[in-house]
Design an enzyme around this catalytic site. Structure first.
Site: not given
Ligand SMILES: [Zn+2]
Length: 375
Positions: A66, A68, A99, A133
């Site tokens: 992802h 985002d 992340d 996500e």
């Molecule tokens: Zn993630």
């Protein structure tokens, strides 16, 4: 400065707070197009998704993830502004550093090197990226998977770049996730005066014996890949606020994290049977967040473990722990799905960061996995 680091910085500097992609996917698509990927921008509702494919034959290896990120929290608590990627003491700081923008950068550079060396590699490589996500995950991966199934595209292997590592890079591969099932239960009694209990029926007292049973029940024994199914009451509430009133209702929320040894319908039946056995009057509503999935050790896991061992020199652990990920939408298509990414220590926190060296190493590991599977 390494290509990986530059690329990770480019992505972090785009403030893509979910579901806003802030131009990340357009930037990624341009880079992938330059190495002959076919690009499809798939927008569902407010959500940008990207499907990019190199090659037309099977087997199909997919890098998923992802673009985002979660909100930053108070920006003045950050050591460096969250969307001004900053290298400090060997760590890259910024929202999305761990992340999972560094993994996306590592996937891209791994492909750039791999395709330069093996322009006619076996099978195909694709990217499946979403900007939904961290949000409700309704118009993201799940919709792209629907679209791909309609087109007849079959994913064989999928590597999700979520931050799976715990102590050191790639020490843990996630090869599945537990299922999650929520219940909202209301026990109905009869409200009354605390001094006249024979005219009332206290739902707390009625429920008490069942509470003990629920806490002590073993739902299964787990198995090789999953711990025992766990039951947790997450909220319990009754009472009018007055000292002398027996409440009419007791409301509780509970959650199962369950293994592949049971199904959500079995758990539902068990709960209903217990409620009936205790002669309770109740209303019960269910919400099923997702079934469990597991990728058993096969070609993908073997290749990944070998690649990590060759690059890092240590063995990896397989785990199904942690919350949910978009892997849950891809696994039901029959694909082998694993998650391999950077350390998860700072994800979603203030001062999120990743070791710059780890981004380079991760990119080398990803490249090595491609070499094992597609040459
Ligand atoms: Zn993630």
């Amino acid at each position: 400065m390494s290509k990986n680091l530059n690329l990770a910085k480019e992505l972090i500097s785009r403030p893509s707070i979910t579901p806003n992609d802030a131009g990340c996917q357009a930037f990624i698509a341009e880079r992938l197009q330059a190495i002959d990927f076919t690009i499809e921008h798939l927008r569902f509702g407010e959500v940008d998704n990207l499907w990019a494919r190199h090659g037309n034959t099977a087997p199909l290896f997919v890098f998923a993830g992802h673009t985002d990120v979660v909100p930053t929290g108070p920006e003045n608590h950050w050591q460096f502004p969250p969307f001004t990627p900053t290298l400090h003491d060997g760590f890259l700081y910024g929202r999305g550093a761990a992340d999972m923008k560094s993994s996306v950068a590592a996937m891209m550079t791994a492909c750039e090197r791999f395709i330069a060396i093996h322009p006619n590699h076996l099978g195909s490589i694709a990217f499946l990226l979403t900007s939904d996500e961290e949000g409700p995950a309704v118009n993201g991966t799940v919709k792209v998977v629907d679209y791909l199934q309609q087109k007849g595209e079959k994913i064989d292997w999928c590597l999700v770049g979520e931050p799976s590592s715990e102590e050191r890079l790639c020490d843990v591969i996630k090869n599945g996730r537990r299922g999650s099932l929520n219940g909202l239960l209301t026990i109905h009694g009869v409200q009354g005066h605390a001094a006249y209990p024979h005219l009332a029926n206290n739902p707390i007292h009625c429920f008490a014996p069942l509470l003990k049973t629920l806490c002590e029940t073993e739902w299964d024994q787990g198995n090789e890949f999953f711990p025992k199914t766990s039951f947790q009451i997450t909220n319990i509430n009754a009472g009018t606020g007055a000292e002398n009133v027996i409440p009419g209702d007791l409301e509780l929320l509970f959650n199962f994290r369950y293994s592949t040894e049971v199904t959500h319908t079995q758990l539902q039946k068990q709960i209903t049977a217990l409620l009936d056995k205790h002669h309770l009057k109740y209303t019960l509503n269910w919400r099923h967040s997702g079934p469990p999935f597991i990728t058993t050790p096969d070609i993908l896991i073997t290749a990944t473990q070998k690649a990590i061992y060759e690059v890092c020199g240590y063995e990896t652990i397989l785990s199904t722990g942690g919350g949910t990920s978009d892997g849950r939408f891809i696994a039901p298509t029959g694909a082998q799905v694993i998650e391999v990414g950077p350390l998860n220590a700072t994800i979603h926190k203030i001062n999120e960061c990743v070791s710059a060296e780890d981004i380079d190493t991760l990119s080398t590991i990803y490249q090595r996995i491609l070499e094992k599977l597609l040459t």
